[in-house]
Scaffold this active site. Sequence first.
Site, PDB file in Angstrom:
ATOM      1  N   ARG A 198      87.692  33.904  42.655  1.00 16.03           N
ATOM      2  CA  ARG A 198      87.386  32.744  41.823  1.00 16.03           C
ATOM      3  C   ARG A 198      87.731  31.417  42.501  1.00 16.03           C
ATOM      4  NH1 ARG A 198      86.856  33.489  35.914  1.00 16.03           N
ATOM      5  NH2 ARG A 198      86.099  35.607  35.735  1.00 16.03           N
ATOM      6  N   ARG A 214      87.170  26.351  38.342  1.00 17.83           N
ATOM      7  CA  ARG A 214      87.674  25.263  37.507  1.00 17.83           C
ATOM      8  C   ARG A 214      88.951  24.576  37.956  1.00 17.83           C
ATOM      9  NH1 ARG A 214      86.581  26.187  31.323  1.00 17.83           N
ATOM     10  NH2 ARG A 214      87.004  23.985  31.458  1.00 17.83           N
ATOM     11  N   ARG A 253      80.438  20.164  36.660  1.00 16.19           N
ATOM     12  CA  ARG A 253      80.209  20.825  35.370  1.00 16.19           C
ATOM     13  C   ARG A 253      80.110  19.842  34.201  1.00 16.19           C
ATOM     14  NH1 ARG A 253      79.875  23.475  32.458  1.00 16.19           N
ATOM     15  NH2 ARG A 253      81.291  25.133  31.905  1.00 16.19           N
ATOM     16  N   ASP A 273      77.841  34.526  38.600  1.00 18.59           N
ATOM     17  CA  ASP A 273      78.690  35.275  37.681  1.00 18.59           C
ATOM     18  C   ASP A 273      78.191  36.709  37.609  1.00 18.59           C
ATOM     19  OD1 ASP A 273      80.986  34.767  35.701  1.00 18.59           O
ATOM     20  OD2 ASP A 273      79.635  36.080  34.618  1.00 18.59           O
ATOM     21  N   TYR A 325      81.142  43.933  28.702  1.00 16.15           N
ATOM     22  CA  TYR A 325      80.720  42.644  28.114  1.00 16.15           C
ATOM     23  C   TYR A 325      79.455  42.789  27.279  1.00 16.15           C
ATOM     24  CZ  TYR A 325      84.181  40.034  30.758  1.00 16.15           C
ATOM     25  OH  TYR A 325      85.356  39.556  31.235  1.00 16.15           O
TER      26      TYR A 325
HETATM   27  O1  1CP Z   1      84.732  31.918  43.321  1.00 22.64           O
HETATM   28  C1  1CP Z   1      84.328  33.006  42.909  1.00 22.64           C
HETATM   29  O2  1CP Z   1      85.049  34.006  42.825  1.00 22.64           O
HETATM   30  C2  1CP Z   1      82.844  33.138  42.641  1.00 22.64           C
HETATM   31  C3  1CP Z   1      82.463  32.905  41.303  1.00 22.64           C
HETATM   32  C4  1CP Z   1      82.716  33.908  40.180  1.00 22.64           C
HETATM   33  C5  1CP Z   1      82.973  35.290  40.196  1.00 22.64           C
HETATM   34  C6  1CP Z   1      83.211  36.190  41.375  1.00 22.64           C
HETATM   35  C7  1CP Z   1      82.613  33.525  38.847  1.00 22.64           C
HETATM   36  C8  1CP Z   1      82.370  32.150  38.410  1.00 22.64           C
HETATM   37  N1  1CP Z   1      82.725  34.632  38.058  1.00 22.64           N
HETATM   38  C9  1CP Z   1      82.962  35.734  38.856  1.00 22.64           C
HETATM   39  C10 1CP Z   1      83.114  37.133  38.473  1.00 22.64           C
HETATM   40  C11 1CP Z   1      83.428  37.452  37.070  1.00 22.64           C
HETATM   41  N2  1CP Z   1      82.931  36.888  35.921  1.00 22.64           N
HETATM   42  C12 1CP Z   1      84.263  38.535  36.690  1.00 22.64           C
HETATM   43  C13 1CP Z   1      84.911  39.487  37.647  1.00 22.64           C
HETATM   44  C14 1CP Z   1      86.077  38.930  38.327  1.00 22.64           C
HETATM   45  C15 1CP Z   1      87.270  38.572  37.497  1.00 22.64           C
HETATM   46  O3  1CP Z   1      87.728  39.394  36.721  1.00 22.64           O
HETATM   47  O4  1CP Z   1      87.776  37.459  37.720  1.00 22.64           O
HETATM   48  C16 1CP Z   1      84.315  38.565  35.296  1.00 22.64           C
HETATM   49  C17 1CP Z   1      85.103  39.515  34.433  1.00 22.64           C
HETATM   50  C18 1CP Z   1      83.463  37.524  34.814  1.00 22.64           C
HETATM   51  C19 1CP Z   1      83.153  37.193  33.417  1.00 22.64           C
HETATM   52  C20 1CP Z   1      83.462  35.775  33.147  1.00 22.64           C
HETATM   53  N3  1CP Z   1      82.621  34.745  33.466  1.00 22.64           N
HETATM   54  C21 1CP Z   1      84.653  35.238  32.636  1.00 22.64           C
HETATM   55  C22 1CP Z   1      85.861  36.021  32.176  1.00 22.64           C
HETATM   56  C23 1CP Z   1      85.835  36.197  30.699  1.00 22.64           C
HETATM   57  C24 1CP Z   1      87.003  37.024  30.190  1.00 22.64           C
HETATM   58  O5  1CP Z   1      86.818  38.203  29.914  1.00 22.64           O
HETATM   59  O6  1CP Z   1      88.071  36.452  30.034  1.00 22.64           O
HETATM   60  C25 1CP Z   1      84.507  33.836  32.622  1.00 22.64           C
HETATM   61  C26 1CP Z   1      85.476  32.807  32.147  1.00 22.64           C
HETATM   62  C27 1CP Z   1      83.219  33.547  33.165  1.00 22.64           C
HETATM   63  C28 1CP Z   1      82.632  32.219  33.418  1.00 22.64           C
HETATM   64  C29 1CP Z   1      82.845  31.773  34.811  1.00 22.64           C
HETATM   65  N4  1CP Z   1      82.400  32.483  35.907  1.00 22.64           N
HETATM   66  C30 1CP Z   1      82.709  31.786  37.039  1.00 22.64           C
HETATM   67  C31 1CP Z   1      83.359  30.580  36.653  1.00 22.64           C
HETATM   68  C32 1CP Z   1      83.824  29.507  37.599  1.00 22.64           C
HETATM   69  C33 1CP Z   1      83.454  30.589  35.271  1.00 22.64           C
HETATM   70  C34 1CP Z   1      84.048  29.497  34.419  1.00 22.64           C
HETATM   71  C35 1CP Z   1      82.942  28.586  34.126  1.00 22.64           C
HETATM   72  C36 1CP Z   1      83.376  27.270  33.627  1.00 22.64           C
HETATM   73  O7  1CP Z   1      84.053  27.211  32.596  1.00 22.64           O
HETATM   74  O8  1CP Z   1      83.024  26.272  34.282  1.00 22.64           O
END
Ligand code: 1CP
Length: 343
Positions: free
Chosen positions: A25, A29, A38, A74, A151
């Site tokens: 990640r 953020r 964003r 994502d 999900y």
């Molecule tokens: O930098 C990186 O790693 C690349 C970007 C990335 C990756 C690899 C994002 C951006 N998401 C993910 C994978 C992801 N998404 C996973 C697997 C990895 C992990 O567990 O961290 C999962 C479970 C998600 C699902 C997801 N998407 C969540 C988690 C929700 C939960 O269950 O709590 C969230 C918050 C998102 C949105 C998201 N995806 C990525 C970002 C930067 C964000 C936040 C967006 C924002 O608010 O601006």
Amino acid sequence: MSKDSLFIRACKGEQTERTPIWIMRQAGRYLPEYRALREKYDFLTSCKTPELASEITIQPIDIVDTDAAILFSDILVIPEAMGMHLELIESKGPVFSEPIRSIGQIENLETDETLSRLDYVMQAVKMTKEKLNGRVPLIGFSGSPWTLATYMVEGKGSKNFDIIKSFVYNEPESAHKLLQILADSVVEYLQAKIDAGCDAVQIFDTWASILSPADFEEYSLKYISYICDNLQSKGVPIIVFAKGVGSYQNLAQLKCDVLGVDWTKELSRVRAEISGRKALQGNLDPTVLFAPKEKIRKETERVLRSYGEGGGHIFNLGHGILSKTPVENVQYLVECVRELSSK
Ligand code: 1CP
């Protein structure tokens, strides 16, 4: 250049001059530059616009100087491309308005041409590779079928996952049908990412952590194994991060190169358990980045020492970086890894 990079060599278990580092990640953020973008564009627009996705991907390379980039996207773009309406709600995270609760809904998923609806991802890979111009390798990723199904069925993040678990226990055939559909899509999707130029791919199985060992084998590992067996990786390393698993024995049998390890494990023990058959990635506790500098340095040293001598370690956190993490601490971590691991 990418093939000779520290990161790729470490993925292949080779000895490197120092331990490479990237951060799960890292594109996200905690970076003010990301938050600024964003303000102007919503999350899915950022994912779907190659100019934006590639810019966000490169932000941490410029600001934190990690040894690999991970494409900004994502895991949930796959179900979105299958016709599920996805929204990112500020306080809640990602939400599907009509989660899967029946076999009918599984049969209605738009599984034809899913990949063509994800072409924006491949365009983002190509544009990012051009912009990176060989600076660091680019990692592409996908969720595991199990984590994606979680999900899709829960509809959002969950605390105890009762909905997905009731679903698999009460309707195992439907669950397996969904998991197989996802496994086939992930193969296609990761293959397309490799073909578009990704230098490595990672499969995130975040919710491996909610399964018993037997259920993990049945509902998750089996499908990760199918993906690894069916990818034509052409030498591109495959990383599998199954968070919260109790044992690495089965994972060590996968046709992959690297296993991710969360922070509740000792790297030395995992390395011994799998007899060094895979490179390991991890595993600093993400909250250590809220600690004073001395503690960050000490814990970095501890992780490096726990892995020990020899190649095959990629430094990372044990899970994604948290959004309130101070950027200067992330920069300091990268410096510490560089300095403390230099041979
Ligand atoms: O930098 C990186 O790693 C690349 C970007 C990335 C990756 C690899 C994002 C951006 N998401 C993910 C994978 C992801 N998404 C996973 C697997 C990895 C992990 O567990 O961290 C999962 C479970 C998600 C699902 C997801 N998407 C969540 C988690 C929700 C939960 O269950 O709590 C969230 C918050 C998102 C949105 C998201 N995806 C990525 C970002 C930067 C964000 C936040 C967006 C924002 O608010 O601006």
